[in-house]
Design a protein around this motif. Structure first.
Motif, mmCIF file in Angstrom:
data_model
loop_
_atom_site.group_PDB
_atom_site.id
_atom_site.type_symbol
_atom_site.label_atom_id
_atom_site.label_comp_id
_atom_site.label_asym_id
_atom_site.label_seq_id
_atom_site.Cartn_x
_atom_site.Cartn_y
_atom_site.Cartn_z
ATOM 1 N N PRO A 23 0.807 -1.223 -0.019
ATOM 2 C CA PRO A 23 0.008 0.028 -0.073
ATOM 3 C C PRO A 23 0.852 1.261 -0.019
ATOM 4 N N ARG A 24 2.029 1.394 0.629
ATOM 5 C CA ARG A 24 2.767 2.502 0.876
ATOM 6 C C ARG A 24 3.705 2.648 -0.513
ATOM 7 N N ARG A 26 2.347 1.975 -3.538
ATOM 8 C CA ARG A 26 1.352 2.105 -4.407
ATOM 9 C C ARG A 26 0.929 3.562 -4.360
ATOM 10 N N GLU A 27 0.953 3.972 -3.044
ATOM 11 C CA GLU A 27 0.570 5.393 -2.787
ATOM 12 C C GLU A 27 1.521 6.399 -3.226
ATOM 13 N N PHE A 28 3.015 6.186 -3.112
ATOM 14 C CA PHE A 28 3.897 6.838 -3.571
ATOM 15 C C PHE A 28 3.849 6.911 -5.137
ATOM 16 N N THR A 30 1.570 6.309 -7.058
ATOM 17 C CA THR A 30 0.026 7.124 -7.742
ATOM 18 C C THR A 30 0.012 8.601 -7.372
ATOM 19 N N SER A 31 0.081 8.810 -5.810
ATOM 20 C CA SER A 31 -0.257 10.238 -5.447
ATOM 21 C C SER A 31 0.885 10.994 -5.715
ATOM 22 N N HIS A 36 -1.452 5.898 -12.413
ATOM 23 C CA HIS A 36 -2.889 5.478 -12.024
ATOM 24 C C HIS A 36 -2.715 3.943 -12.364
ATOM 25 N N ALA A 98 4.926 16.181 -0.567
ATOM 26 C CA ALA A 98 4.774 14.958 0.029
ATOM 27 C C ALA A 98 6.054 14.958 1.461
ATOM 28 N N ASP A 127 11.983 5.774 -3.834
ATOM 29 C CA ASP A 127 10.458 5.504 -3.542
ATOM 30 C C ASP A 127 10.792 4.915 -2.163
#
Length: 152
Positions: A23-24, A26-28, A30-31, A36, A98, A127
């Motif tokens: 999750p961490r 994927r967040e990096f 994408t956000s 996407h 961020a 990352d």
């Protein structure tokens, strides 16, 4: 069962990056970097990510498969993943917003392309697992000086 659909066009080269916290990561990607999710396999903690400018990357949580040696942070030592975008400044702004440190801050760099110079605006960031990512925007070409040397 996967969600979404594979990209309509697969890139000829896609980095598949093992991560420690799916999750961490994927967040990096994408956000912060603006990718996407093209498709995702939640049960495998895997996503194929695509940038609006065409770059593709896959991230998946380590499961012991395909590990060719000890996995110690930072991951990806000796590898730089390059992502070419149309607006590097906006991506750099998201990195800064961020609160992430730049490995190399935003800069303009001209490199020898043999018979000319190629320029790009670029920055490097790591990352969450330490993979080194260069985000760049091509800004043009210019000739070498009359003696064939790189002019600064």
């Amino acid at each position: 069962m996967g969600t979404g659909a594979p990209p309509a066009r697969w890139s000829p080269l896609i980095a598949e990056m093992m991560v420690s916290d799916y999750p961490r990561a994927r967040e990096f990607w994408t956000s912060v970097l603006g990718f996407h999710i093209a498709f995702e396999r939640p049960s495998q903690k895997l996503a194929c990510l695509e940038h609006p400018d065409g770059a593709q990357v896959m991230v998946y949580e380590r499961d012991g498969d395909w590990e060719t040696g000890p996995m110690e942070p930072p991951y990806g030592r000796g590898t730089v993943v390059q992502v070419f975008v149309s607006d590097v400044r906006s991506v750099a702004a998201r990195v800064q917003a961020a609160g992430l440190p730049f490995y190399v801050p935003l800069r303009e760099k001209w490199r020898d392309w043999g018979d000319r110079l190629g320029g790009q605006r670029e920055f490097l960031v790591q990352d969450p697992d330490g993979y080194l990512v260069m985000v760049a925007e091509r800004i043009g070409e210019r000739p070498l000086d009359q003696d064939g040397n790189i002019s600064t």
